[in-house]
Design a protein around this motif. Structure first.
Motif, mmCIF file in Angstrom:
data_model
loop_
_atom_site.group_PDB
_atom_site.id
_atom_site.type_symbol
_atom_site.label_atom_id
_atom_site.label_comp_id
_atom_site.label_asym_id
_atom_site.label_seq_id
_atom_site.Cartn_x
_atom_site.Cartn_y
_atom_site.Cartn_z
ATOM 1 N N TYR A 23 38.843 15.691 9.284
ATOM 2 C CA TYR A 23 39.201 14.708 8.259
ATOM 3 C C TYR A 23 40.683 14.359 8.315
ATOM 4 C CZ TYR A 23 39.978 12.257 3.973
ATOM 5 O OH TYR A 23 40.342 11.279 3.066
ATOM 6 N N TRP A 50 43.775 10.779 8.137
ATOM 7 C CA TRP A 50 44.069 9.358 8.280
ATOM 8 C C TRP A 50 44.489 8.947 9.692
ATOM 9 C CZ3 TRP A 50 45.958 5.220 4.636
ATOM 10 C CH2 TRP A 50 45.182 5.190 3.458
ATOM 11 N N SER A 61 39.312 11.094 -0.861
ATOM 12 C CA SER A 61 39.773 10.110 -1.833
ATOM 13 C C SER A 61 38.812 9.968 -3.007
ATOM 14 C CB SER A 61 39.920 8.746 -1.162
ATOM 15 O OG SER A 61 40.553 8.851 0.078
ATOM 16 N N HIS A 63 50.795 10.816 2.319
ATOM 17 C CA HIS A 63 50.363 12.220 2.378
ATOM 18 C C HIS A 63 51.489 13.051 2.989
ATOM 19 C CE1 HIS A 63 46.517 9.784 3.207
ATOM 20 N NE2 HIS A 63 46.699 9.849 1.915
HETATM 21 MO MO LIG Z 1 42.718 9.357 0.159
#
Ligand SMILES: [Mo]
Ligand SMILES: Nc1nc2c(c(=O)[nH]1)N[C@H]1C(S)=C(S)[C@@H](COP(=O)(O)OP(=O)(O)OC[C@H]3O[C@@H](n4cnc5c(=O)[nH]c(N)nc54)[C@H](O)[C@@H]3O)O[C@H]1N2
Ligand SMILES: Nc1nc2c(c(=O)[nH]1)N[C@H]1C(S)=C(S)[C@@H](COP(=O)(O)OP(=O)(O)OC[C@H]3O[C@@H](n4cnc5c(=O)[nH]c(N)nc54)[C@H](O)[C@@H]3O)O[C@H]1N2
Length: 770
Positions: A109, A111, A142, A636
């Motif tokens: 997981y 981005w 999210s 993040h």
């Molecule tokens: Mo997120």
């Protein structure tokens, strides 16, 4: 010589300014109406001291200290690129042969970068999928609770992810907009996949100028831009469902619910109404009942209910509200309230989530296919809910209830991460650290020595997007952006795709992985695929060479007279255009959800007392509710070593925001370094005072790189300020099993003594040879 090349990132499109092989500056994409400030950090991070220069292996792993040994404390030893690919291939073969494909946890997981071909996670999934499969992660950190819930209620997740009712419709038709969690400006600095146009605040401004009345319900005043002149109602975190139930009670008492709509378009109204009035459980959910729970007076609750029933209303909530104990419930109840007002599908009215969570939600645009690397099938079909990783590692062979299924946990022997950082994103990092120790081998591909790289056994240095060619694309933006390679790869960094191709070569499937294309051939291939998809929807696009030379392509704008309202056809004729729910209607009571038999998530929205909140007995020991929200100074953990994030820190620590009276009551002053702690962990933070915060609440942004005083020792103080040493790792409920980071109590004290240095922005201990 100065070279200027077009580029793009999740934090905005820009041109990179390059001198002598170094990125020395950036200038925003000329077409971006509101360029974000985060691009300023790019030159710092690309050339940061903590770039990974070579491949490394953890010394303990080489010595056989594998399953059962805590990671994070050992030195790393460099290893040549050809050796490391052979080493990994051999270990992958061993794990697959001895334990099966699902023993590889490849959810990965995260981005990654905005480039869609070199998307690290997509590349890894392709590599693992073609190699026989892996255990995957389902849903997103999210909004996992919303993703599980909303298909049961509205038959779609579009109300969460887009395409939602657009701002043109809201500005034109809504009289009032209720925003749980507000519309925080800082969230609009970011678009997954990168955006050419940051139209987030442009949209807000148009709606405010059109006269829409904004009501903000949130613990934090800054969640709404000042210039929107919103009416602020501070709320105790985690209590929105109680507020909404009390508003529903008042609407019923006043006869303001839209009975026709509730009959023609909804199912289960009688069941929900019986719960709201107390007919089913003996507890009427009156404003007086909700006042002490939410900290909002009954009069104020009624005023909000009156406001949204006096004028055409759009209701929204930020995604944060469902990242909390029983986070499904406020989303379901907000939907129910919109149904009671009869607004769902009426122009500019109804409900949708995330207008205040990310750039592009509700931006008026034509629907254009997005550019992507096609997903690869995972032959094992095995998955866990996105944030169940620690529980999976703790109980091999166990099962977990999730959205009506019993999901089995594999016996994980290998973890592989590319493009994500669980030591950033996961909750209760000390518990993760212990569970992480149970596996044989951990492989991480990273450009930087982030916390996940430091807790790996084998580390592969990855290029940043500026060291390769790619294309950025987002389903929420009208630009396709060329990402030209600006500089050569730094030190030994290689593209994720190239690392994986070499490992696939060792394993005998390079050609299946690469399809015999190099980077350029892949970009042309994917572009042509995208171009054909556009043509099928009647949109003309340039050829690849034209696009690449221009640096971007802009989709035709939407017709100015058009405004998009979601569920409009359903609203007009629910029989001809049913929803994709079992009843075809909005499910205010869901037989499916009720059938799962989860007491904490029954068939209609309810108020459950949260596990951790200011009303809990533990609040005597841990008197502050900690909200770990999204950072305004980075994405993040990404860009943390850059100038924007560094300038915001207090003596190098992540700020903690607190009301001045709370600080005074605890004898604390601005810029003090605090020790923030609970039974799960402790970190340092720098005190920042803010009167626009509800008393009893403190806020810390996520993303300060986890920097334990003693690496590899669970419970060690994080000297930098990573809030996830404090958060609890508990699923929202068995329905969504989403992360519940926002339900977290802490105590604070002034940190006395010598301040330990932050070391995480420099490389870890490296030994040149065994
Ligand atoms: Mo997120
Ligand atoms: N307490 C708390 N925790 C939270 C949240 C919260 O609200 N509170 N929010 C959650 C949410 S919503 C999210 S989305 C997650 C975010 O969690 P993540 O997506 O895991 O966070 P990032 O820091 O963006 O991680 C991406 C990583 O990929 C690396 N990377 C970037 N480009 C490349 C590349 O080209 N190749 C490779 N190999 N690596 C690359 C970056 O260096 C970075 O370490 O955090 C979650 N965690
Ligand atoms: N600059 C920047 N922007 C980002 C990101 C980033 O890292 N940096 N990350 C992106 C990602 S991955 C995501 S998922 C989105 C997340 O978007 P969100 O989840 O919406 O963002 P948050 O900042 O966690 O929360 C928004 C606000 O919700 C309020 N809030 C928290 N708890 C409660 C509650 O119980 N009730 C009410 N009424 N309000 C509450 C807080 O005051 C907080 O400021 O942001 C995206 N945007």
């Amino acid at each position: 010589m100065t070279v200027i090349t077009p580029h793009a990132s999740h934090w905005g499109a820009y041109d990179a300014i390059v001198e002598h092989g170094r990125v020395v500056g950036v200038r925003p994409f000329a077409r971006d109406p509101v360029p974000g400030p985060l691009i300023e950090s790019v030159p710092d991070v690309v050339h940061a001291a903590c770039r990974i220069d070579r491949a490394y292996v953890r010394r303990g792993w080489l010595e056989g200290k594998r399953a059962g040994h805590l990671r994070g404390g050992d030195p790393f030893i460099p290893i040549p690129a050809d050796q490391v690919t052979r080493l990994i291939a051999a270990e992958v073969s061993r794990v697959r042969a001895e334990h099966g494909h699902d023993a590889i946890f490849g959810g990965s997981y995260g981005w990654s970068s905005a480039g869609r071909f070199h998307h690290a996670r997509g590349q890894l999934h392709r590599f693992l999928g073609l190699g026989g499969g892996y255990t995957a992660q389902m849903n997103s950190y999210s909004y996992a609770a919303g993703q599980a819930l909303l298909p049961h209620v509205l038959g779609t997740n579009e109300v969460l992810l887009g395409r939602v009712t657009d701002w043109a419709a809201i500005a034109r038709h809504a009289g009032v907009m209720l925003c749980l969690g507000g519309l925080p400006l800082k969230n609009g600095q970011v678009t997954s996949g990168g955006a050419g146009a940051s139209e987030y605040s442009v949209n807000f401004r148009k709606a405010a100028e059109a006269g829409v009345r904004f009501l903000c319900v949130s613990p934090y005043l800054a969640d709404m831009p000042e210039w929107m002149h919103a009416e602020w109602t501070p709320i105790r975190p985690g209590t929105d469902a109680a507020l909404l139930l009390a508003m529903a009670y008042w609407l019923i008492a006043e006869g303001r619910e839209d009975r026709d709509f509730l009959t023609s378009h909804c199912t289960g109204w009688d069941r929900l109404a019986a719960y709201v009035t107390g007919a089913s459980d003996g507890l009427p959910k009156t404003p007086d009942w909700a006042a002490p729970i939410t900290g909002i007076s009954a009069e104020r609750i009624i005023a909000i209910a009156r406001a949204i029933s006096d004028a055409p209303a759009m209701l929204t909530a930020t995604w944060s509200i469902q990242r909390a104990d029983f986070g499904e419930q406020p989303f379901w109840m907000l939907t129910a309230l919109a149904a009671m007002l009869g607004g769902i599908g009426k122009p500019g009215q109804g409900v949708a989530f995330g207008y205040g969570s990310i750039n592009g939600m509700g931006t008026p645009r034509r629907e254009i296919p997005s550019f992507s690397l096609p997903a690869t099938r995972n032959p094992t079909g095995r998955y866990i809910s996105v944030s169940s990783i620690t529980r999976m590692l703790e109980s091999p062979g166990g099962v977990e209830s999730f959205n009506g299924r019993e999901v089995p946990f594999p016996d994980t022997r290998m973890i592989w991460w590319a493009g994500g950082n669980p030591f950033h994103h996961h909750q209760d990092l000390n518990r993760l650290l212990r569970a992480w120790a149970k596996t044989d081998t951990i492989i991480v591909q990273e450009p930087w020595w982030t916390a996940v790289a430091r807790h790996a056994d084998i580390v592969l240095p990855a290029t940043t997007s500026l060291e390769r060619n790619d294309i950025a694309s987002s389903g929420r933006d009208r630009f396709l952006r060329a990402m030209h390679q600006a500089i050569p790869p730094i030190a030994g960094a290689r593209n994720d795709h190239d690392w994986l191709a070499d490992i696939a070569d060792e394993l005998g499937y390079r050609d299946r992985f690469t399809e015999q294309r190099n980077e350029n051939a892949w970009l042309r291939h994917l572009f042509d695929r995208w171009r054909r998809a556009c043509a099928a929807t009647g949109v003309e696009t340039p050829d690849f060479d034209r696009f690449w030379a221009d640096g971007y392509w802009e989709a035709p704008p939407p017709e100015p007279c058009r405004a998009f309202t979601q569920f409009a056809e359903f609203a007009l004729d629910p029989v001809a255009h049913p929803l994709d729910t079992p009843s075809g209607k909005i499910e205010l009571f869901s037989e499916t959800v009720a059938g799962f038999g989860y007491a904490e998530a029954p068939g209609h929205p309810v108020w459950n007392t949260p596990r951790e909140w200011l009303g809990a007995p533990e609040a005597r020991r841990f008197p502050f509710h900690l909200l770990s929200f999204q950072p305004s100074t980075r994405l993040h953990g990404q860009l943390d070593p850059g100038r924007v994030a560094m300038a915001d820190k207090i003596q190098g620590r992540e700020p903690i925001i607190m009301h001045p009276e709370d600080a005074a009551a605890h004898g604390l002053a601005a810029c003090d370094i605090l020790r923030v702690f609970n039974d799960r962990g402790a970190c340092l933070a720098g005190l920042r005072l803010n009167e626009g915060l509800l008393r009893g609440v403190v806020m810390m942004a996520t993303g300060a790189w986890f920097d334990p005083l003693e690496p590899g020792v669970p419970g060690s103080l994080c000297v930098h300020g990573n809030a996830n040493v404090l958060t609890a790792d508990v699923g929202t409920s068995r329905l969504g099993q989403g992360p519940s980071a926002q339900s977290c109590l802490v105590a604070v004290e002034r940190f006395e003594g010598a301040l330990p240095p932050v070391r995480v922005h420099a490389p870890p201990v490296i030994e040149e040879a065994m």
